[in-house]
Scaffold this active site. Structure first.
Site, PDB file in Angstrom:
ATOM      1  CB  CYS A  79      47.281  49.782  21.523  1.00 43.35           C
ATOM      2  SG  CYS A  79      48.786  49.271  20.654  1.00 43.35           S
ATOM      3  CB  CYS A  82      49.451  45.279  20.382  1.00 40.81           C
ATOM      4  SG  CYS A  82      50.910  46.194  20.984  1.00 40.81           S
TER       5      CYS A  82
END
Length: 148
Positions: A79, A82
């Site tokens: 995502c 991250c």
């Protein structure tokens, strides 16, 4: 399956077994896992413990050079949060189990020189599809979507 992707998949399964979201990750330096983790948002009541973030946390404080020589394995496309951590720590290579159920920040990673390899592993795909089908509200919460 590569032993490191298998380790990430084992982490994802551990998360699922704990009642959480089945996403796992490992950070590998010089052929050795230095950090492993899985999504623990549900289990820890955390806003940020995605699989990759948990792996970074479990790797502990490392010299910048270690991260610049490491490979991050994750069962699902990372995502935005991250992806940002991967860029912040200078991870040069990311191996993704699958991106069919969720497409994260792969383009941003590539635009910043990160080598991204997507395996489209059937086990990773099936695990996420089954989870999303059985717990859509939890999945939508994890990725920040609402079901208006």
């Amino acid at each position: 399956m590569d032993a490191f992707m298998q380790a990430a998949l084992d982490e994802a399964q551990a998360g699922l077994n704990e009642g959480g979201i089945p996403i796992g990750s490992v950070i590998v330096h010089n052929g050795r896992i230095i950090g492993r983790g899985h999504n623990r948002r549900v289990q820890q009541g955390s806003a940020i413990l995605h699989g990759e973030m948990d792996a970074f946390e479990n790797a502990g404080r490392q010299p910048a050079q270690v991260y610049r020589e490491s490979v991050l394995y994750t069962t699902l496309s990372p995502c935005s949060m991250c992806t940002g951590a991967i860029l912040l720590y200078g991870i040069p290579r990311v191996i993704v189990g699958e991106n069919q159920t969720f497409m994260g920040g792969e383009d941003l990673l590539r635009a910043n020189g990160v080598q991204v390899e997507v395996l489209q592993d059937e086990t990773c795909i099936a695990m996420m599809r089954d989870f999303i089908a059985s717990k859509p509200e939890l999945w939508n919460e994890d990725i920040g979507e609402t079901s208006d």
